[in-house]
Design a protein around this motif. Sequence first.
Motif, PDB file in Angstrom:
ATOM      1  N   GLU A 165      52.219  30.545  70.443  1.00  0.00           N
ATOM      2  CA  GLU A 165      52.830  29.551  69.316  1.00  0.00           C
ATOM      3  C   GLU A 165      53.737  29.927  68.794  1.00  0.00           C
ATOM      4  OE1 GLU A 165      50.146  29.319  70.277  1.00  0.00           O
ATOM      5  OE2 GLU A 165      49.628  28.012  72.136  1.00  0.00           O
ATOM      6  N   HIS A 166      52.543  31.168  68.251  1.00  0.00           N
ATOM      7  CA  HIS A 166      54.198  31.769  66.860  1.00  0.00           C
ATOM      8  C   HIS A 166      55.670  31.642  67.483  1.00  0.00           C
ATOM      9  CE1 HIS A 166      54.339  33.429  62.937  1.00  0.00           C
ATOM     10  NE2 HIS A 166      55.403  35.107  63.235  1.00  0.00           N
ATOM     11  N   LEU A 167      56.169  32.185  68.319  1.00  0.00           N
ATOM     12  CA  LEU A 167      57.504  32.639  68.559  1.00  0.00           C
ATOM     13  C   LEU A 167      57.514  31.796  68.503  1.00  0.00           C
ATOM     14  CD1 LEU A 167      56.416  34.877  71.885  1.00  0.00           C
ATOM     15  CD2 LEU A 167      57.788  36.056  69.732  1.00  0.00           C
ATOM     16  N   VAL A 168      58.099  29.614  69.621  1.00  0.00           N
ATOM     17  CA  VAL A 168      58.367  28.957  69.050  1.00  0.00           C
ATOM     18  C   VAL A 168      58.698  28.406  67.620  1.00  0.00           C
ATOM     19  CG1 VAL A 168      57.754  26.280  70.124  1.00  0.00           C
ATOM     20  CG2 VAL A 168      57.699  27.840  71.777  1.00  0.00           C
ATOM     21  N   ALA A 169      57.424  28.596  66.915  1.00  0.00           N
ATOM     22  CA  ALA A 169      57.789  28.174  65.619  1.00  0.00           C
ATOM     23  C   ALA A 169      58.796  28.815  65.681  1.00  0.00           C
ATOM     24  CB  ALA A 169      56.737  28.311  64.703  1.00  0.00           C
ATOM     25  N   PHE A 170      58.933  30.127  65.174  1.00  0.00           N
ATOM     26  CA  PHE A 170      60.068  31.159  64.711  1.00  0.00           C
ATOM     27  C   PHE A 170      61.293  30.720  64.880  1.00  0.00           C
ATOM     28  CE2 PHE A 170      62.103  35.508  65.072  1.00  0.00           C
ATOM     29  CZ  PHE A 170      62.436  34.967  63.376  1.00  0.00           C
ATOM     30  N   TRP A 171      61.423  30.371  66.339  1.00  0.00           N
ATOM     31  CA  TRP A 171      62.024  29.781  67.519  1.00  0.00           C
ATOM     32  C   TRP A 171      62.826  29.030  66.506  1.00  0.00           C
ATOM     33  CZ3 TRP A 171      66.398  32.008  70.366  1.00  0.00           C
ATOM     34  CH2 TRP A 171      66.915  31.309  71.203  1.00  0.00           C
ATOM     35  N   ARG A 172      62.333  28.261  66.323  1.00  0.00           N
ATOM     36  CA  ARG A 172      62.798  27.169  65.679  1.00  0.00           C
ATOM     37  C   ARG A 172      62.888  26.821  63.932  1.00  0.00           C
ATOM     38  NH1 ARG A 172      58.657  22.656  68.812  1.00  0.00           N
ATOM     39  NH2 ARG A 172      59.877  22.693  70.989  1.00  0.00           N
ATOM     40  N   GLY A 173      62.988  28.003  63.379  1.00  0.00           N
ATOM     41  CA  GLY A 173      63.018  27.959  62.174  1.00  0.00           C
ATOM     42  C   GLY A 173      61.766  27.654  60.973  1.00  0.00           C
ATOM     43  N   GLU A 174      61.038  26.988  61.552  1.00  0.00           N
ATOM     44  CA  GLU A 174      59.899  26.702  60.827  1.00  0.00           C
ATOM     45  C   GLU A 174      58.472  27.854  59.909  1.00  0.00           C
ATOM     46  OE1 GLU A 174      59.286  23.477  64.894  1.00  0.00           O
ATOM     47  OE2 GLU A 174      57.487  24.968  64.653  1.00  0.00           O
ATOM     48  N   VAL A 175      58.818  29.148  60.641  1.00  0.00           N
ATOM     49  CA  VAL A 175      58.415  29.718  60.033  1.00  0.00           C
ATOM     50  C   VAL A 175      58.323  30.627  59.620  1.00  0.00           C
ATOM     51  CG1 VAL A 175      55.684  28.880  60.753  1.00  0.00           C
ATOM     52  CG2 VAL A 175      57.130  30.885  62.556  1.00  0.00           C
ATOM     53  N   GLU A 176      59.017  32.085  59.127  1.00  0.00           N
ATOM     54  CA  GLU A 176      59.784  33.855  59.207  1.00  0.00           C
ATOM     55  C   GLU A 176      58.666  34.139  59.797  1.00  0.00           C
ATOM     56  OE1 GLU A 176      61.975  34.990  58.890  1.00  0.00           O
ATOM     57  OE2 GLU A 176      63.576  32.839  58.869  1.00  0.00           O
ATOM     58  N   ASP A 177      59.289  35.481  60.380  1.00  0.00           N
ATOM     59  CA  ASP A 177      58.165  36.519  60.484  1.00  0.00           C
ATOM     60  C   ASP A 177      58.822  37.924  60.495  1.00  0.00           C
ATOM     61  OD1 ASP A 177      56.600  39.201  62.586  1.00  0.00           O
ATOM     62  OD2 ASP A 177      55.964  37.433  63.005  1.00  0.00           O
ATOM     63  N   SER A 178      58.605  38.759  59.387  1.00  0.00           N
ATOM     64  CA  SER A 178      59.843  39.840  58.915  1.00  0.00           C
ATOM     65  C   SER A 178      60.544  40.981  60.419  1.00  0.00           C
ATOM     66  CB  SER A 178      59.274  40.437  58.314  1.00  0.00           C
ATOM     67  OG  SER A 178      60.358  41.872  57.991  1.00  0.00           O
TER      68      SER A 178
END
Length: 332
Positions: A280-293
């Motif tokens: 689910e972290h991939l989805v949130a990252f794609w949507r711009g809801e979270v960051e991941d360096s």
Amino acid sequence: MTAQPLTLTTPAEHPFAQYVRMLGKGKRGARNMTQDEAREAMGMLLDGQVEDTQLGAFLMLMRHKEEGPEELAGFTQAVRARLNAPRIQVDLDWPSYAGKKRQLPWYLLAVKCLANNGVRILMHGGGAHTAGRLYSEQLIELLGIPLCRDWAATEQALAQHNLAFFPLQDWMPQLQQMIDLRNTLGLRSPIHSLTRVLNPLNATCVLQSIFHPGYQAPHREASQLLGDRSIVIKGDGGEIEINPDATSHLYGTEGGVSWDEEWPALSAQRHVKPERLEPEHLVAFWRGEVEDSYGRLAVIATIALGLRALGSSRETAFAQAENYWQKRNTSI
């Protein structure tokens, strides 16, 4: 009463026995197969003309010896001759057979971003054959990547979305059955390497990831023998994904000419791997809801790899990758 004399009949040698013998006849007698021999041997395997014992022996002898470029090319020719695939225009062939266990499969977001910008990509994979890994097949529905079960659906998905995932079991089930022997034999077989080279739709460029050192150059040479344009990397976890914490070596070939390119690490310090892989972290990252360096660097660099495969310079590819990512459609 006189005993009847024994009648001894020497059984005929099985036609496939010669190929097992080539690989297993001791240190001095064993040898690599020629490209023609490899094509004939794989043809017999695909056509079900071998015994189960011969199949297991052949795969493990090849595994112990390690497959050479001519053998990979011959195997591929045998597969392609039996495909009956339609002519469908594809830019990138993207084999996905390794699975990830240390980092999330960020390459799936790179694939989506490239497809959203008009790059036509065929992905294919061999299922969850090894425990403890996260495979593309387990995430494509979550990420809105079309799953196709025949060539017609693949052609339609490419036309509509520039992207299709076509499982190996649906277009070459004989190879899938060989991959599934992984847990019976206890080792990977040359089929795991072969799937990277297949390029079933004759894409403009084949991307390949080979994790084990020393395998990258033979894969490039196999593509040269087949007349394919390709880039081979040591991708993260064995998938086509640039590891931003490490230097990446690109083994390229085009028009029969080899080229090499070093991409420096993108991070001064290595990132800490996540405790758990949460899709689910991939989805949130794609949507711009979270960051991941780590994720951002991996995605941008892998998009750039796809663009480099299609002829862009490294500098242009990275600039375009940043632009693609910034302007992506964040809906799934």
